[in-house]
Design a protein around this motif. Structure first.
Motif, PDB file in Angstrom:
ATOM      1  N   GLY A  85       0.823  -1.199   0.000  1.00 59.58           N
ATOM      2  CA  GLY A  85       0.000   0.000   0.000  1.00 59.58           C
ATOM      3  C   GLY A  85       0.853   1.243   0.000  1.00 59.58           C
ATOM      4  O   GLY A  85       2.085   1.180   0.036  1.00 59.58           O
ATOM      5  N   ALA A  86       0.201   2.393  -0.032  1.00 59.04           N
ATOM      6  CA  ALA A  86       0.896   3.680  -0.063  1.00 59.04           C
ATOM      7  C   ALA A  86       0.691   4.412   1.259  1.00 59.04           C
ATOM      8  O   ALA A  86      -0.282   4.173   1.978  1.00 59.04           O
ATOM      9  CB  ALA A  86       0.370   4.521  -1.221  1.00 59.04           C
TER      10      ALA A  86
ATOM     11  N   VAL B 236      -1.899   5.087  -4.693  1.00 58.82           N
ATOM     12  CA  VAL B 236      -1.508   6.492  -4.517  1.00 58.82           C
ATOM     13  C   VAL B 236      -2.741   7.364  -4.293  1.00 58.82           C
ATOM     14  O   VAL B 236      -2.785   8.203  -3.385  1.00 58.82           O
ATOM     15  CB  VAL B 236      -0.712   6.984  -5.753  1.00 58.82           C
ATOM     16  CG1 VAL B 236      -0.572   8.512  -5.724  1.00 58.82           C
ATOM     17  CG2 VAL B 236       0.652   6.341  -5.776  1.00 58.82           C
ATOM     18  N   LEU B 237      -3.771   7.163  -5.107  1.00 61.42           N
ATOM     19  CA  LEU B 237      -5.000   7.945  -4.945  1.00 61.42           C
ATOM     20  C   LEU B 237      -5.678   7.653  -3.610  1.00 61.42           C
ATOM     21  O   LEU B 237      -6.237   8.554  -2.973  1.00 61.42           O
ATOM     22  CB  LEU B 237      -5.963   7.646  -6.098  1.00 61.42           C
ATOM     23  CG  LEU B 237      -5.541   8.172  -7.471  1.00 61.42           C
ATOM     24  CD1 LEU B 237      -6.500   7.674  -8.547  1.00 61.42           C
ATOM     25  CD2 LEU B 237      -5.488   9.704  -7.472  1.00 61.42           C
TER      26      LEU B 237
ATOM     27  N   ALA C 102      -6.367  10.455  -0.794  1.00 61.51           N
ATOM     28  CA  ALA C 102      -7.734  10.698  -0.324  1.00 61.51           C
ATOM     29  C   ALA C 102      -7.806  10.638   1.197  1.00 61.51           C
ATOM     30  O   ALA C 102      -8.502  11.435   1.840  1.00 61.51           O
ATOM     31  CB  ALA C 102      -8.690   9.679  -0.937  1.00 61.51           C
ATOM     32  N   VAL C 103      -7.089   9.708   1.801  1.00 62.14           N
ATOM     33  CA  VAL C 103      -7.034   9.627   3.266  1.00 62.14           C
ATOM     34  C   VAL C 103      -6.415  10.895   3.838  1.00 62.14           C
ATOM     35  O   VAL C 103      -6.879  11.465   4.822  1.00 62.14           O
ATOM     36  CB  VAL C 103      -6.238   8.384   3.715  1.00 62.14           C
ATOM     37  CG1 VAL C 103      -5.970   8.437   5.223  1.00 62.14           C
ATOM     38  CG2 VAL C 103      -7.006   7.113   3.372  1.00 62.14           C
TER      39      VAL C 103
ATOM     40  N   LEU D  31       5.376   2.909   8.466  1.00 63.87           N
ATOM     41  CA  LEU D  31       5.528   1.752   7.581  1.00 63.87           C
ATOM     42  C   LEU D  31       5.032   0.464   8.235  1.00 63.87           C
ATOM     43  O   LEU D  31       4.585  -0.458   7.540  1.00 63.87           O
ATOM     44  CB  LEU D  31       6.995   1.579   7.190  1.00 63.87           C
ATOM     45  CG  LEU D  31       7.589   2.622   6.240  1.00 63.87           C
ATOM     46  CD1 LEU D  31       9.073   2.371   6.046  1.00 63.87           C
ATOM     47  CD2 LEU D  31       6.859   2.622   4.898  1.00 63.87           C
ATOM     48  N   SER D  32       5.108   0.400   9.544  1.00 64.71           N
ATOM     49  CA  SER D  32       4.730  -0.836  10.241  1.00 64.71           C
ATOM     50  C   SER D  32       3.223  -0.985  10.385  1.00 64.71           C
ATOM     51  O   SER D  32       2.738  -2.073  10.678  1.00 64.71           O
ATOM     52  CB  SER D  32       5.380  -0.879  11.631  1.00 64.71           C
ATOM     53  OG  SER D  32       4.821   0.114  12.484  1.00 64.71           O
ATOM     54  N   ARG D  33       2.489   0.118  10.170  1.00 58.79           N
ATOM     55  CA  ARG D  33       1.029   0.040  10.294  1.00 58.79           C
ATOM     56  C   ARG D  33       0.391  -0.231   8.935  1.00 58.79           C
ATOM     57  O   ARG D  33       0.933   0.184   7.906  1.00 58.79           O
ATOM     58  CB  ARG D  33       0.479   1.338  10.882  1.00 58.79           C
ATOM     59  CG  ARG D  33       0.927   1.609  12.305  1.00 58.79           C
ATOM     60  CD  ARG D  33       0.138   2.748  12.904  1.00 58.79           C
ATOM     61  NE  ARG D  33       0.454   4.030  12.289  1.00 58.79           N
ATOM     62  CZ  ARG D  33       1.376   4.867  12.748  1.00 58.79           C
ATOM     63  NH1 ARG D  33       2.094   4.540  13.822  1.00 58.79           N
ATOM     64  NH2 ARG D  33       1.593   6.032  12.159  1.00 58.79           N
ATOM     65  N   PRO D  34      -0.761  -0.899   8.916  1.00 59.16           N
ATOM     66  CA  PRO D  34      -1.441  -1.132   7.631  1.00 59.16           C
ATOM     67  C   PRO D  34      -1.804   0.185   6.961  1.00 59.16           C
ATOM     68  O   PRO D  34      -2.120   1.178   7.634  1.00 59.16           O
ATOM     69  CB  PRO D  34      -2.700  -1.916   8.038  1.00 59.16           C
ATOM     70  CG  PRO D  34      -2.393  -2.484   9.380  1.00 59.16           C
ATOM     71  CD  PRO D  34      -1.480  -1.516  10.049  1.00 59.16           C
ATOM     72  N   ALA D  35      -1.765   0.201   5.655  1.00 58.03           N
ATOM     73  CA  ALA D  35      -2.134   1.406   4.920  1.00 58.03           C
ATOM     74  C   ALA D  35      -3.625   1.685   5.117  1.00 58.03           C
ATOM     75  O   ALA D  35      -4.458   0.801   4.919  1.00 58.03           O
ATOM     76  CB  ALA D  35      -1.826   1.230   3.436  1.00 58.03           C
TER      77      ALA D  35
END
Length: 339
Positions: free
Chosen positions: A194-195, A223-224, A228-229, A270-274
């Protein structure tokens, strides 16, 4: 009440006048349940009940004591010559008066309570308000500097950003297409699944979004989604909440946020889910950018069961958007991490 209980069996003779100019009556005065009872001495029939809290002495310090069932304007009175009964009535009346709320004390209590509540509210609300304000007023250059500091922190866990010139040029064109001229996509030589959006419109993806993919649609979707988040939850505000109000105040006053204060935040990100935006918001962004939602959805769940809305509501399901990159450009981008 203790004072009333103590005198419940006390009785005394008195003279009662029920109205102005009326005939005087001998009565027996005794205590009832928070009342003063005037009885006929022969029949013991109650002649009058007075509320003890309302009893007023009309001639303080004199005997016989004259009491009325209200203020001095009352027409009904009783005269009592028994000192013990007089003292008992006054003692009970004083005890009742002392138990009533005092305006001054109540006002002070209310003021102090309001002050304490205000202090508590400030302690709870103020840090969040300061942090939100600091994030809101941060200029673009400051946001970008903090985003780059987070990116530098990520390098310890994910390696140096990929920058092979041919692939970097394609990445710049893709960034402009998806994020606008102020946005930037960075590729790290790592599997990120994920991004992640950083302050300054920097979106970081791993080369797992590129290597082995037939085209840029999967990477573009992620990326989008990250952008958006970030539009809904400012990544700079998240950084400031992690460093605390003192660092946020320093940033407000000096315009700087010490790099050591955000050390470890990039690796933690980076360690957390996107995070994912809601489907409706993402689909609108994909329609605007000319990106099909199906490749992104299948990268999340190959079965499609949990991303059915993204698949069925694909804005480009029945037509082809403008290509994000040519085959040659995509091959160049796939080599961006090659050494």
């Amino acid at each position: 009440m203790t004072a009333l209980t103590q005198f419940q069996r006390l009785e005394a003779a008195g003279v009662w006048r029920p109205e102005p100019g009326g005939r005087l009556h001998d009565v027996i005065v005794s205590f009832g349940d928070a009342t003063l009872i005037l009885r006929d001495p022969r029949s013991e029939e109650p002649l009058s009940h007075w509320s003890l809290p309302a009893v007023t002495r009309l001639n303080p310090g004199q005997l016989p004591a004259i009491f009325a069932p209200g203020d001095a304007a009352q027409d009904e009175v009783v005269e009592i010559d028994d000192r013990l009964m007089v003292q008992a009535i006054e003692r009970v009346h004083s005890a009742i008066a002392a138990s009533r709320p005092h305006k001054g004390r109540l006002r002070s209590a209310l003021i102090w309570s309001a002050a304490a509540a205000g202090a508590l509210a400030a302690a709870v609300w103020l840090p969040g308000a300061v942090i939100a304000h600091a994030a809101r007023v941060a200029p673009p250059a400051q946001r970008t500097a903090i985003g780059l500091a987070l990116l530098a922190d990520m390098r310890q866990a994910a390696g140096t950003p990929c920058d092979r010139p041919a692939g970097a040029a394609v990445l710049d064109r893709l960034s402009a297409r998806l994020l606008g001229p102020e946005g930037r996509i960075v590729v790290l030589p790592a599997t990120m699944r994920g991004a992640r959006a950083l302050p300054g419109r920097i979106v970081v993806i791993g080369d797992d979004m590129i290597a082995g993919e037939p085209g840029p649609a999967v990477a573009a979707g992620h990326v989008l989604a990250a952008d958006a988040v970030a539009a809904d939850a400012d990544p700079l505000e998240a950084v400031l909440r992690a460093v605390g109000i003192r660092a946020a105040l320093t940033m407000l006053t000096s315009g700087e946020l010490a790099a050591e204060s955000i050390a470890g935040q990039g690796a933690a990100l980076l360690s957390r889910p996107a995070p994912r935006p809601d489907d409706e918001t993402l689909l609108a962004r994909m329609e605007e950018a000319g990106v099909s939602s199906q490749p992104y959805a299948r990268s999340l769940d190959p079965s499609g069961e949990t991303v059915l809305t993204l698949i069925e509501a694909d804005p480009w399901r029945s037509s082809e958007p403008e290509p994000l990159a040519s085959e040659g450009e995509w091959l160049q981008l796939q080599q961006i991490c090659a050494r």
